[in-house]
Design an enzyme around this catalytic site. Structure first.
Site, PDB file in Angstrom:
ATOM      1  N   LYS A 203     -83.360  16.778-106.451  1.00  0.00           N
ATOM      2  CA  LYS A 203     -82.133  16.708-106.225  1.00  0.00           C
ATOM      3  C   LYS A 203     -81.350  16.783-104.876  1.00  0.00           C
ATOM      4  O   LYS A 203     -80.415  16.223-104.428  1.00  0.00           O
ATOM      5  CB  LYS A 203     -81.533  18.096-106.872  1.00  0.00           C
ATOM      6  CG  LYS A 203     -79.972  18.568-106.705  1.00  0.00           C
ATOM      7  CD  LYS A 203     -79.159  17.454-107.551  1.00  0.00           C
ATOM      8  CE  LYS A 203     -77.834  17.792-107.226  1.00  0.00           C
ATOM      9  NZ  LYS A 203     -77.079  18.658-108.183  1.00  0.00           N
TER      10      LYS A 203
ATOM     11  N   THR B 153     -78.129  24.277-108.623  1.00  0.00           N
ATOM     12  CA  THR B 153     -78.731  23.261-107.592  1.00  0.00           C
ATOM     13  C   THR B 153     -78.936  24.478-106.402  1.00  0.00           C
ATOM     14  O   THR B 153     -78.055  24.960-105.777  1.00  0.00           O
ATOM     15  CB  THR B 153     -77.793  22.345-106.956  1.00  0.00           C
ATOM     16  OG1 THR B 153     -77.433  21.312-107.892  1.00  0.00           O
ATOM     17  CG2 THR B 153     -78.324  21.923-105.659  1.00  0.00           C
TER      18      THR B 153
ATOM     19  N   LYS C 159     -72.834  23.257 -99.300  1.00  0.00           N
ATOM     20  CA  LYS C 159     -73.711  24.093 -99.760  1.00  0.00           C
ATOM     21  C   LYS C 159     -75.159  23.282-100.002  1.00  0.00           C
ATOM     22  O   LYS C 159     -76.079  23.721 -99.535  1.00  0.00           O
ATOM     23  CB  LYS C 159     -73.400  24.763-100.899  1.00  0.00           C
ATOM     24  CG  LYS C 159     -74.265  26.070-101.374  1.00  0.00           C
ATOM     25  CD  LYS C 159     -75.406  25.363-102.504  1.00  0.00           C
ATOM     26  CE  LYS C 159     -74.556  25.164-103.896  1.00  0.00           C
ATOM     27  NZ  LYS C 159     -75.641  24.831-104.820  1.00  0.00           N
TER      28      LYS C 159
END
Length: 289
Positions: free
Chosen positions: A173, A98, A241
């Site tokens: 995502k 990711t 994050k």
């Protein structure tokens, strides 16, 4: 059977690589920064490990990667011992990290220069999804590369979809993480409200989960949230994050992410409580501190 490399054997990558070996029946070579973990994987799955990403990628049909962030990704691809230096022409590099859409496009451009294909393919489903081989994979790629890679990716996935050009997998995502952040915050507040009101939370949830408020988070996380247990998967540190990536992309594309920005700060509160490694449902903990 294909020749496959897998770079990065964290809580996600370790079982994903395992499914490529067992379900996919591919010949798999792994690399991990901590060599002992690569050795353990190779012993468990009767396969081989490499000392560097470049060594792992050499001669492979497909090279998978699942590391921590943009900087880690650049290091294992373009660094001194990066995979991009040895990967074969016409091979396919599949990145399950990711990361930002920006780094995906950057690496795709470099891959094209070197004559191989790049797919950004972030996953959803958490550690349990990786262990059980039922991840959802959102891919950004050209159709030809996606068509070749999809059957291989399917070894660890329940759903594999093409979102469009390279970078679009990462953007999809981001949407996934935006949704999760809002849902978990709403669930945390509902449980907190119910406790303050003196309700039997599990009894109420059993009813609510069958209606419009139902969600994966409600079904799977409520029992542990009620107990104050937060050791079940994706950590608050990693969610922050990811939300940082979402917020930075929103700054570029002009999207308004007021709720996402607020929940990001709530996860910052969780970190201050010492819960950086608690799972994302730990938003309840900040309400009960």
């Amino acid at each position: 059977m294909a020749k496959v490399a897998f770079i990065g054997l964290g809580v996600m990558g370790y079982p994903m690589a395992g499914h490529l070996r067992t379900r996919g029946e591919h010949e798999v070579t792994v690399y991990n920064r901590t060599i002992a973990k690569a050795q353990a994987w190779a012993q468990e799955f009767k396969s081989s490990f490499a000392a560097t990403p470049a060594e792992a990628a050499q001669g492979q049909d497909y090279v998978f990667c699942c590391v921590g962030n943009d900087d880690d990704l650049r290091e294992v691809t373009l660094g001194e011992h990066g995979a991009f230096h040895t990967i074969s022409k016409e091979a396919i590099f599949i990145d399950n990290t990711t990361a930002s859409a920006e780094v995906a496009r950057e690496l795709d451009k470099e891959a094209r220069k070197r004559g191989f294909h790049f797919i950004d393919a972030p996953v959803s489903g958490g550690q349990a999804g990786a262990v059980n081989g039922v991840l959802t994979v959102m891919c950004g790629a050209d159709e030809a590369a996606f068509g070749k890679a999809k059957p291989v990716i399917s070894a660890y996935a329940r759903s594999v979809g093409l979102m469009g050009a390279v970078g679009n997998g990462q953007l999809a995502k981001m949407m996934n993480q935006i949704c999760i952040a809002g849902i978990v915050q709403g669930l945390a507040e509902a449980i907190h409200f119910g406790k303050c009101a003196g309700l039997d939370i599990q009894t109420v949830i059993d009813v609510l989960s069958k209606g419009a408020a139902g969600s994966w988070q409600m079904e799977n996380r409520t029992p542990t949230m009620i107990k104050g247990e937060y050791e079940f998967g994706f950590a608050a540190d990693w969610m922050r994050k990811d939300l940082k990536i979402c917020l930075e992309e929103a700054d570029r594309n002009g999207a308004t992410l007021a709720l996402t920005a607020l929940v990001d700060q709530y996860y910052k509160d969780v970190q201050k409580l010492g819960g950086g490694r608690w799972d994302t449902s730990s938003l309840l903990a900040r309400l009960e501190k």
